[in-house]
Design a protein around this motif. Sequence first.
Motif, short mmCIF file in Angstrom:
data_model
loop_
_atom_site.label_atom_id
_atom_site.label_comp_id
_atom_site.label_asym_id
_atom_site.label_seq_id
_atom_site.Cartn_x
_atom_site.Cartn_y
_atom_site.Cartn_z
N SER A 285 0.84 -1.21 0.00
CA SER A 285 0.00 0.00 0.00
C SER A 285 0.87 1.25 0.00
N ILE B 114 -6.64 4.32 2.81
CA ILE B 114 -6.10 3.05 3.30
C ILE B 114 -6.67 2.78 4.69
N LEU C 17 -8.12 0.91 -0.18
CA LEU C 17 -7.37 -0.30 0.19
C LEU C 17 -7.74 -0.70 1.61
N HIS D 272 -4.84 7.62 5.65
CA HIS D 272 -4.62 6.32 6.30
C HIS D 272 -5.42 6.27 7.59
#
Length: 334
Positions: A115, A172, A208, A135
């Motif tokens: 990632s 993410i 992700l 994130h």
Amino acid sequence: MKLLNAAAFFIFVPTLTPALDPLSTSVFMGGAAVAWQLLSPDSWLKCSLLECCNMKDTLNLSVIKMDLERKVFGQHLAIQIVLRALSANMHSKRPRKPLVMSFHGWTGTGKSFVSRIIAENLYQLNIPRRRFVHHFSTILHFPHLSHVHLYKEQLQNWIRGNISACPRSLFIFSEMDQMPHGLIDSIMPFLGYHEEIDGVYYGKAIFLFLNNAGGDKITEIALDYWRRLKRREDIPVKKLQALLSEEILRNRNSGFFHSQLIQKNLIDYFIPFLPLEYKHVRDCVREELRMQGHSENEDLITEIALAMTDYPSEERLYSSKGCKTVASRVTLSM
């Protein structure tokens, strides 16, 4: 509005400059050009000095392929699927939906590393990426089960606002196996097949999800292939992906437990990260020695790799921690 003001400013420049001497005129015009570049949304100068959203999709697939193959060990299946997914998404001028990938495997197998490589390659040059790469750590951002309704609202607002600012945003989500059940379904509207939602286009975004859930199932299949004297390279991707989607949907230790994202087929790829064998851990140790500025030491490489290859207890074929503790082991050994 800024661009309109800038346009009006340049209309009056010819009438202002005659009153200035040549040197002042050059300085004035140079400053005006800089101002124009900074006001322009896609200017090279603004993107060099400030943070800007790269809408030109400059991801170089050959470069990211080289990065993945050189830095990620033992994950031929994951690399293959990630490259295929990114290629399909980048070559579409207007994707029908966001790209959604879910990474599954034991800790230390490379999920976070892959990632990070995607994030580093998504924006051109050395432009700061923190505004466009988001994130979410479950432990840090969603720690309290009693606040799930608040988290849902905050998460929706955050995604909506950031994609409005930059359609090619990357989100993410790590520690998905610890995420409160139902929370991730709050972003379901943004992951579907929509032209726009309230005037916002979401098709260029990338999501992700990083999961330890499913790692035991992947290891079980890999171990079965090894015991039947079959190569791990021959494990069928489609079989693994189907098993993963079923496994995490039923797994209470998964943030996708009974998730609508899976039931409505909004996750495009379930990507398996295989357990790392002795030879892969050796590669990790060798790379870590290089990163720390040390010369290769075959005895040390062997010592660390043997100590980390511990599963199953009889065969000692895989590292249960992947390459997670390689860096600290190398540091302590030097």
